[in-house]
Write an enzyme that holds these catalytic residues in place. Structure first.
Site, PDB file in Angstrom:
ATOM      1  N   HIS A 125    -108.103  48.930 -12.408  1.00 51.88           N
ATOM      2  CA  HIS A 125    -108.130  50.345 -12.755  1.00 51.88           C
ATOM      3  C   HIS A 125    -109.483  50.647 -13.392  1.00 51.88           C
ATOM      4  CE1 HIS A 125    -107.108  53.992 -15.071  1.00 51.88           C
ATOM      5  NE2 HIS A 125    -106.038  54.123 -14.303  1.00 51.88           N
ATOM      6  N   ASP A 158    -105.150  43.613 -18.982  1.00 50.65           N
ATOM      7  CA  ASP A 158    -104.715  45.001 -18.876  1.00 50.65           C
ATOM      8  C   ASP A 158    -103.244  44.973 -18.481  1.00 50.65           C
ATOM      9  OD1 ASP A 158    -104.009  47.535 -18.061  1.00 50.65           O
ATOM     10  OD2 ASP A 158    -105.646  47.792 -16.636  1.00 50.65           O
ATOM     11  N   GLN A 189     -99.462  48.219 -16.506  1.00 44.18           N
ATOM     12  CA  GLN A 189     -98.414  48.219 -15.486  1.00 44.18           C
ATOM     13  C   GLN A 189     -97.467  47.030 -15.629  1.00 44.18           C
ATOM     14  OE1 GLN A 189     -97.973  50.738 -13.521  1.00 44.18           O
ATOM     15  NE2 GLN A 189     -99.902  51.812 -13.882  1.00 44.18           N
ATOM     16  N   LYS A 232     -96.110  54.797 -20.359  1.00 43.50           N
ATOM     17  CA  LYS A 232     -95.585  54.223 -19.117  1.00 43.50           C
ATOM     18  C   LYS A 232     -94.293  53.439 -19.351  1.00 43.50           C
ATOM     19  CE  LYS A 232    -100.265  53.718 -17.195  1.00 43.50           C
ATOM     20  NZ  LYS A 232    -100.240  54.779 -16.181  1.00 43.50           N
ATOM     21  N   CYS A 247    -107.477  56.014  -9.643  1.00 47.24           N
ATOM     22  CA  CYS A 247    -108.457  55.426 -10.576  1.00 47.24           C
ATOM     23  C   CYS A 247    -108.806  54.000 -10.162  1.00 47.24           C
ATOM     24  CB  CYS A 247    -107.951  55.460 -12.007  1.00 47.24           C
ATOM     25  SG  CYS A 247    -107.806  57.117 -12.689  1.00 47.24           S
TER      26      CYS A 247
END
Length: 406
Positions: free
Chosen positions: A121, A198, A201, A224, A361
């Protein structure tokens, strides 16, 4: 998991969009919020709204207890060793920028390497581009295989003794690829590099144990995972955070302020300048309680079944290209031959179905896929197979509509 009971806890799911029952399949962008989270935020504002760490009055004490209690809740959620390793941020992007600007600028020099992947991302790409420019370091990419995964042999070939930072998504927001971050971290550490994860997700969908992963930094967002927007977490190993300088300075993060010199508070507060995101932290704690009551393993398994069901149904649609590996997280990214993804999303919206269209993104990944944009349906704990059936029928309707137009 009783999906019907779970869905009752999300008031937004009961509405109609364009005269049809809402089918929300844009969860990789943001999730919906259950009543327990909405109620927790409302209770804060109605009953004990106050600033934290500053007042000795009753409301201030209650707010501080709730805010710091949320930090402990996050520590438990990711199994960090100490609350000193939990920094509240605005979201994943802020956390990754903090690592790049504070740790990266202080520890990178000309000739050093930063290693990422093509599937990152922009939040885990642009900060490293900027730091590379500022320090003279080189940005390197682990190759992407045709199925949208990376191989450990390519990881070993990319990471060298000059590599100082390896930063990688736990789960790709486009491909659904679940990366072997633990094994990548072992390779990074063998070469003297730190591992940055990261988890935007990943945290909403699977159990994360930072001690087991042995990552040096990990960032994720609350919005999220059923929590409010504007709240996120940066985890960092205590010994690394202690040697880092704060990116923002001002009130709240200071110990002593003189006319020409100041000193910082201890961890974690030296990284939290100004009035923090108190209501967001309260909502995040409520969201964690909600998700853990259902069970992260149950959530992951439910989404995996949905993704596999969606892939099976999509395989019957002529002219539909699916991106990413067969084994994936709960999303399906696709294109329909001859139809722009924005047109697909517009037709589906008319059917009450919310998906995402664009480059997500992830423009370098789009270039690898040789497309300018894709459409994406992403699932969460409240989605059902019946909703996927509606999605499939809407895709067929889209094809028919544009076939007649053409």
């Amino acid at each position: 998991m009783d999906i019907k009971e779970i869905r009752k806890q999300f008031p937004i799911l009961s509405q109609k969009v364009n005269g049809r029952d809402l089918v929300y399949l844009d969860n990789a962008a943001t999730s919906q919020k259950p009543n327990v989270v909405i109620d927790a935020i409302t209770k804060y504002y109605r009953e004990y709204n106050s600033n934290v760490h500053r007042g000795v009055h009753t409301l201030g004490t209650k707010a501080t207890d709730a805010y710091e209690g949320s930090r402990e809740r996050v520590r438990q959620f990711i199994n960090a060793k100490s609350v000193q390793e939990i920094i509240f941020t605005r979201g994943t992007t802020t956390g990754l920028n903090m690592v790049a600007q504070s740790y990266g600028r202080a520890n990178l020099n000309e000739g050093d390497e930063i290693v990422i992947t093509y599937m990152e991302h922009h939040a885990n790409l642009i900060p490293w581009q900027q730091v590379a420019k500022e320090t003279g370091a080189t940005l390197k990419y682990i190759p992407l295989k045709e199925d949208g995964t990376i191989s450990l042999s390519d990881v070993r070939n990319t990471i060298t003794a000059n590599t100082k930072i390896v930063s990688i998504a736990l789960v790709s927001n486009v491909l659904g690829t679940i990366n072997p971050v633990k094994e990548i971290g072992e390779i990074a550490h063998q070469n003297g590099a730190v591992l940055v994860v990261d988890a935007a997700q990943g945290a909403p969908h699977m159990k994360i144990d930072v001690q087991d992963l042995n990552c040096d930094f990990l960032a994720f967002s609350g919005h999220k995972m059923c929590a409010p927007t504007g709240i996120g977490v940066l985890y960092g190993k205590k010994e690394l955070l202690e040697n880092m300088e704060p990116v923002e300075t001002g009130g709240e993060m200071i110990d002593f302020v003189g006319l020409y010199e100041s000193t910082w508070k201890e961890l974690p507060w030296k990284f939290e300048a100004g009035t923090p995101i108190i209501a967001g932290a309260v909502g995040l704690a409520a969201a964690i309680d909600f998700l853990e009551e259902i069970g992260l393993e149950n959530i992951f398994n439910h989404e995996h079944r949905l993704a596999q069901y969606a892939l099976e149904q999509c395989s019957n649609i002529e002219g539909m290209t699916i991106y990413g590996p067969k084994e994936r997280a709960g999303l399906v990214t696709f294109n329909l031959e001859g139809i722009h993804p924005h047109d697909v999303a517009t037709v589906l919206d008319a059917e009450g179905i919310a998906i995402r269209a664009g480059h997500h993104c992830a423009q370098p990944l789009m270039k690898c896929l040789e497309v300018s944009a894709t459409a994406r349906a992403s699932f969460y704990l409240y989605n059902t197979e019946e909703e996927i059936d509606l999605f499939i029928r809407a895709i067929q309707k889209t094809k028919e509509y544009f076939g007649n137009v053409i």
